[in-house]
Design an enzyme around this catalytic site. Structure first.
Site, PDB file in Angstrom:
ATOM      1  CE  LYS A  18      -1.997   2.549  -8.859  1.00 56.53           C
ATOM      2  NZ  LYS A  18      -2.535   2.773  -7.190  1.00 56.53           N
ATOM      3  NE  ARG A  93       2.106  -0.408  -5.413  1.00 61.06           N
ATOM      4  CZ  ARG A  93       1.243   0.381  -5.062  1.00 61.06           C
ATOM      5  NH1 ARG A  93      -0.049   0.429  -4.818  1.00 61.06           N
ATOM      6  NH2 ARG A  93       1.584   1.749  -5.044  1.00 61.06           N
ATOM      7  NE  ARG A 132      -0.870  12.036  -5.820  1.00 64.55           N
ATOM      8  CZ  ARG A 132      -0.961  10.531  -5.966  1.00 64.55           C
ATOM      9  NH1 ARG A 132      -1.982  10.129  -6.670  1.00 64.55           N
ATOM     10  NH2 ARG A 132      -0.015  10.058  -5.744  1.00 64.55           N
ATOM     11  NE  ARG A 138      -0.201  10.225  -2.017  1.00 66.04           N
ATOM     12  CZ  ARG A 138      -0.444   9.060  -2.417  1.00 66.04           C
ATOM     13  NH1 ARG A 138      -1.799   9.113  -2.966  1.00 66.04           N
ATOM     14  NH2 ARG A 138       0.074   8.133  -2.563  1.00 66.04           N
ATOM     15  NE  ARG A 149       4.385   6.459  -4.279  1.00 66.78           N
ATOM     16  CZ  ARG A 149       3.577   7.442  -4.822  1.00 66.78           C
ATOM     17  NH1 ARG A 149       4.052   8.711  -4.938  1.00 66.78           N
ATOM     18  NH2 ARG A 149       2.386   7.032  -4.894  1.00 66.78           N
TER      19      ARG A 149
HETATM   20  P1  AMP Z   1      -0.824   3.947  -3.847  1.00 62.65           P
HETATM   21  O1  AMP Z   1      -1.867   5.010  -3.223  1.00 62.65           O
HETATM   22  O2  AMP Z   1      -1.509   2.767  -4.390  1.00 62.65           O
HETATM   23  O3  AMP Z   1       0.231   4.722  -4.500  1.00 62.65           O
HETATM   24  O4  AMP Z   1      -0.026   3.403  -2.436  1.00 62.65           O
HETATM   25  C1  AMP Z   1       0.959   4.390  -1.667  1.00 62.65           C
HETATM   26  C2  AMP Z   1       1.749   3.214  -1.057  1.00 62.65           C
HETATM   27  O5  AMP Z   1       1.443   2.479  -0.066  1.00 62.65           O
HETATM   28  C3  AMP Z   1       2.660   2.874  -1.846  1.00 62.65           C
HETATM   29  O6  AMP Z   1       3.870   3.648  -2.311  1.00 62.65           O
HETATM   30  C4  AMP Z   1       3.380   1.645  -0.900  1.00 62.65           C
HETATM   31  O7  AMP Z   1       4.324   2.057   0.007  1.00 62.65           O
HETATM   32  C5  AMP Z   1       2.057   1.424  -0.215  1.00 62.65           C
HETATM   33  N1  AMP Z   1       1.302   0.282  -0.885  1.00 62.65           N
HETATM   34  C6  AMP Z   1       0.010   0.368  -1.489  1.00 62.65           C
HETATM   35  N2  AMP Z   1      -0.173  -1.042  -1.697  1.00 62.65           N
HETATM   36  C7  AMP Z   1       0.684  -1.642  -1.702  1.00 62.65           C
HETATM   37  C8  AMP Z   1       0.883  -3.377  -1.919  1.00 62.65           C
HETATM   38  N3  AMP Z   1      -0.019  -3.937  -2.710  1.00 62.65           N
HETATM   39  N4  AMP Z   1       2.103  -3.525  -1.754  1.00 62.65           N
HETATM   40  C9  AMP Z   1       3.068  -2.969  -1.084  1.00 62.65           C
HETATM   41  N5  AMP Z   1       2.775  -1.732  -0.646  1.00 62.65           N
HETATM   42  C10 AMP Z   1       1.707  -1.073  -1.001  1.00 62.65           C
END
Ligand code: AMP
Length: 201
Positions: A18, A93, A132, A138, A149
Protein backbone atom coordinates in the site's frame (compact mmCIF):
# COMPACT_ATOMS: atom_id res chain seq x y z
CA UNK A 1 -17.04 18.90 -16.48
CA UNK A 2 -14.15 19.15 -14.05
CA UNK A 3 -13.01 15.97 -12.36
CA UNK A 4 -14.00 15.63 -8.68
CA UNK A 5 -11.29 16.21 -6.07
CA UNK A 6 -9.40 13.03 -5.29
CA UNK A 7 -9.85 12.21 -1.61
CA UNK A 8 -8.63 8.68 -1.26
CA UNK A 9 -7.72 6.05 1.27
CA UNK A 10 -5.53 3.07 0.54
CA UNK A 11 -6.13 0.11 2.83
CA UNK A 12 -4.42 -3.26 2.96
CA UNK A 13 -2.52 -5.52 5.33
CA UNK A 14 1.13 -4.84 6.04
CA UNK A 15 3.09 -6.18 3.10
CA UNK A 16 0.28 -5.52 0.62
CA UNK A 17 2.35 -2.81 -1.07
CA UNK A 18 0.00 0.00 0.00
CA UNK A 19 2.91 2.40 0.68
CA UNK A 20 4.46 1.87 -2.75
CA UNK A 21 1.17 1.87 -4.65
CA UNK A 22 -0.17 4.79 -2.62
CA UNK A 23 2.80 6.95 -3.61
CA UNK A 24 2.49 6.00 -7.29
CA UNK A 25 -1.25 6.58 -7.45
CA UNK A 26 -0.99 9.90 -5.59
CA UNK A 27 1.62 11.04 -8.08
CA UNK A 28 -0.59 10.04 -11.00
CA UNK A 29 -3.41 12.12 -9.53
CA UNK A 30 -1.26 15.06 -8.45
CA UNK A 31 -2.24 14.85 -4.76
CA UNK A 32 0.01 14.33 -1.72
CA UNK A 33 0.45 10.78 -0.37
CA UNK A 34 0.16 11.00 3.39
CA UNK A 35 1.30 7.98 5.39
CA UNK A 36 0.73 8.00 9.13
CA UNK A 37 3.39 5.28 9.51
CA UNK A 38 5.93 7.49 7.67
CA UNK A 39 4.98 10.52 9.80
CA UNK A 40 5.45 8.52 12.99
CA UNK A 41 8.77 7.06 11.79
CA UNK A 42 10.01 10.56 10.90
CA UNK A 43 9.00 11.80 14.35
CA UNK A 44 10.87 8.91 15.98
CA UNK A 45 13.97 9.55 13.87
CA UNK A 46 13.83 13.26 14.75
CA UNK A 47 13.30 12.45 18.45
CA UNK A 48 10.40 14.91 18.59
CA UNK A 49 7.95 14.80 21.52
CA UNK A 50 5.51 12.89 19.29
CA UNK A 51 8.28 10.46 18.32
CA UNK A 52 9.22 9.79 21.93
CA UNK A 53 5.57 9.21 22.78
CA UNK A 54 4.92 6.67 20.03
CA UNK A 55 8.23 4.83 19.72
CA UNK A 56 7.56 1.90 22.05
CA UNK A 57 4.03 1.45 20.69
CA UNK A 58 5.25 1.24 17.10
CA UNK A 59 8.12 -1.07 17.96
CA UNK A 60 5.60 -3.47 19.50
CA UNK A 61 3.40 -3.26 16.38
CA UNK A 62 0.48 -1.90 18.41
CA UNK A 63 -1.75 1.00 17.40
CA UNK A 64 -0.99 4.54 18.49
CA UNK A 65 -4.04 5.89 20.45
CA UNK A 66 -6.83 7.19 18.22
CA UNK A 67 -6.93 10.66 19.74
CA UNK A 68 -3.26 11.25 19.04
CA UNK A 69 -3.33 9.71 15.54
CA UNK A 70 -6.46 11.61 14.49
CA UNK A 71 -4.93 14.88 15.71
CA UNK A 72 -1.78 14.25 13.64
CA UNK A 73 -3.89 13.55 10.54
CA UNK A 74 -6.15 16.58 11.04
CA UNK A 75 -3.13 18.83 11.33
CA UNK A 76 -1.47 17.36 8.24
CA UNK A 77 -4.64 17.61 6.14
CA UNK A 78 -5.01 21.25 7.12
CA UNK A 79 -1.83 22.10 5.22
CA UNK A 80 -2.46 23.81 1.90
CA UNK A 81 -1.17 21.01 -0.32
CA UNK A 82 -4.03 18.77 0.86
CA UNK A 83 -6.79 21.29 0.12
CA UNK A 84 -7.50 19.96 -3.36
CA UNK A 85 -7.20 16.29 -2.53
CA UNK A 86 -5.07 13.68 -0.79
CA UNK A 87 -4.31 10.01 -0.58
CA UNK A 88 -4.12 8.69 2.98
CA UNK A 89 -2.11 5.54 3.61
CA UNK A 90 -2.60 3.82 6.97
CA UNK A 91 -5.45 5.92 8.36
CA UNK A 92 -8.16 5.30 9.51
CA UNK A 93 -7.10 2.00 10.99
CA UNK A 94 -10.07 1.12 13.21
CA UNK A 95 -13.72 2.10 13.67
CA UNK A 96 -12.93 4.84 16.21
CA UNK A 97 -10.67 6.56 13.68
CA UNK A 98 -13.38 6.22 11.03
CA UNK A 99 -15.74 8.25 13.19
CA UNK A 100 -13.04 10.84 14.02
CA UNK A 101 -12.34 11.14 10.32
CA UNK A 102 -16.02 11.36 9.34
CA UNK A 103 -16.45 14.26 11.77
CA UNK A 104 -13.40 16.02 10.33
CA UNK A 105 -14.59 15.63 6.72
CA UNK A 106 -18.13 16.71 7.57
CA UNK A 107 -16.74 19.88 9.19
CA UNK A 108 -14.88 20.63 5.99
CA UNK A 109 -17.86 19.78 3.79
CA UNK A 110 -15.85 17.04 2.09
CA UNK A 111 -16.49 13.43 1.11
CA UNK A 112 -14.18 10.54 0.27
CA UNK A 113 -14.00 9.68 -3.41
CA UNK A 114 -12.72 6.14 -3.11
CA UNK A 115 -11.29 3.64 -0.65
CA UNK A 116 -8.78 1.47 -2.45
CA UNK A 117 -8.54 -1.98 -0.90
CA UNK A 118 -5.34 -3.76 -1.91
CA UNK A 119 -6.05 -7.43 -1.63
CA UNK A 120 -3.11 -9.77 -1.09
CA UNK A 121 -3.15 -13.34 0.33
CA UNK A 122 -1.78 -13.66 3.87
CA UNK A 123 1.18 -15.86 2.85
CA UNK A 124 2.28 -13.36 0.24
CA UNK A 125 2.08 -10.49 2.79
CA UNK A 126 4.24 -12.40 5.26
CA UNK A 127 6.76 -13.27 2.56
CA UNK A 128 7.05 -9.62 1.46
CA UNK A 129 7.37 -8.38 5.05
CA UNK A 130 10.10 -10.88 5.83
CA UNK A 131 12.00 -9.75 2.75
CA UNK A 132 11.55 -6.07 3.69
CA UNK A 133 12.86 -6.86 7.18
CA UNK A 134 16.05 -8.25 5.65
CA UNK A 135 16.43 -5.31 3.25
CA UNK A 136 15.39 -2.32 5.36
CA UNK A 137 15.87 -3.52 8.93
CA UNK A 138 12.68 -1.85 10.19
CA UNK A 139 12.42 -2.44 13.93
CA UNK A 140 8.75 -3.40 13.59
CA UNK A 141 9.43 -6.05 10.96
CA UNK A 142 10.52 -8.87 13.30
CA UNK A 143 8.56 -12.13 13.16
CA UNK A 144 6.57 -11.59 16.39
CA UNK A 145 5.78 -7.98 15.60
CA UNK A 146 4.73 -8.85 12.03
CA UNK A 147 2.31 -11.45 13.42
CA UNK A 148 0.92 -8.87 15.87
CA UNK A 149 0.43 -6.28 13.13
CA UNK A 150 -1.37 -8.74 10.87
CA UNK A 151 -3.62 -9.81 13.76
CA UNK A 152 -4.49 -6.18 14.46
CA UNK A 153 -5.18 -5.61 10.77
CA UNK A 154 -7.61 -8.50 10.62
CA UNK A 155 -9.33 -7.66 13.90
CA UNK A 156 -9.44 -3.86 13.81
CA UNK A 157 -8.72 -2.56 10.32
CA UNK A 158 -10.55 -5.00 8.02
CA UNK A 159 -13.93 -4.05 9.61
CA UNK A 160 -13.56 -0.43 8.44
CA UNK A 161 -13.91 -1.73 4.89
CA UNK A 162 -17.43 -2.94 5.65
CA UNK A 163 -18.42 0.57 6.71
CA UNK A 164 -17.06 2.07 3.50
CA UNK A 165 -18.46 -0.79 1.42
CA UNK A 166 -21.94 0.13 2.63
CA UNK A 167 -21.30 3.63 1.30
CA UNK A 168 -20.42 2.16 -2.10
CA UNK A 169 -16.94 3.68 -2.29
CA UNK A 170 -14.63 0.66 -1.98
CA UNK A 171 -12.58 -0.38 -5.02
CA UNK A 172 -11.03 -3.79 -4.35
CA UNK A 173 -7.85 -4.25 -6.35
CA UNK A 174 -5.87 -7.45 -6.78
CA UNK A 175 -2.51 -6.56 -5.21
CA UNK A 176 -0.57 -9.44 -6.74
CA UNK A 177 1.34 -8.78 -9.95
CA UNK A 178 3.88 -6.31 -11.30
CA UNK A 179 4.18 -2.82 -9.79
CA UNK A 180 3.03 -1.22 -13.05
CA UNK A 181 0.20 -3.68 -13.52
CA UNK A 182 -1.20 -3.04 -10.05
CA UNK A 183 -0.93 0.74 -10.42
CA UNK A 184 -2.75 0.52 -13.76
CA UNK A 185 -5.58 -1.43 -12.11
CA UNK A 186 -5.96 1.17 -9.37
CA UNK A 187 -5.85 4.05 -11.85
CA UNK A 188 -8.53 2.50 -14.04
CA UNK A 189 -10.81 1.93 -11.02
CA UNK A 190 -10.37 5.61 -10.13
CA UNK A 191 -11.02 6.71 -13.69
CA UNK A 192 -14.29 4.78 -13.51
CA UNK A 193 -15.16 7.09 -10.61
CA UNK A 194 -14.56 10.11 -12.79
CA UNK A 195 -11.08 10.98 -11.52
CA UNK A 196 -8.53 12.03 -14.05
CA UNK A 197 -5.16 10.40 -13.62
CA UNK A 198 -2.08 10.73 -15.79
CA UNK A 199 -0.86 7.43 -17.16
CA UNK A 200 1.90 6.27 -14.84
CA UNK A 201 5.16 5.09 -16.27
P1 AMP B 1 2.54 1.46 8.65
O1 AMP B 1 3.76 2.04 8.05
O2 AMP B 1 1.25 2.00 8.05
O3 AMP B 1 2.56 -0.04 8.68
O4 AMP B 1 2.52 1.94 10.19
C1 AMP B 1 3.56 1.58 11.07
C2 AMP B 1 3.08 1.65 12.51
O5 AMP B 1 2.67 3.00 12.83
C3 AMP B 1 1.85 0.80 12.83
O6 AMP B 1 2.20 -0.56 13.11
C4 AMP B 1 1.29 1.51 14.06
O7 AMP B 1 2.08 1.24 15.19
C5 AMP B 1 1.54 2.98 13.70
N1 AMP B 1 0.39 3.55 12.96
C6 AMP B 1 0.36 3.95 11.66
N2 AMP B 1 -0.85 4.43 11.33
C7 AMP B 1 -1.62 4.32 12.44
C8 AMP B 1 -2.97 4.62 12.74
N3 AMP B 1 -3.81 5.12 11.80
N4 AMP B 1 -3.41 4.38 14.00
C9 AMP B 1 -2.60 3.88 14.94
N5 AMP B 1 -1.32 3.55 14.73
C10 AMP B 1 -0.83 3.76 13.49
Amino acid sequence: MTAPAARLLIVGPQGSGKGTQGARVAEALGVPAISTGDMFRAAIAGKTPLGLEVQAIIEAGDLVPDELTSAVVRERLSETDAAAGFLLDGYPRNLGQVSDFDAFLTDRGEKLTSVIELSVPRDESIERLTLRAQQQGRTDDTEDVIANRLRIYERETAPILDVYRERGIVDTIDGVGTLDGITARVVSALQARGLSAEAVR
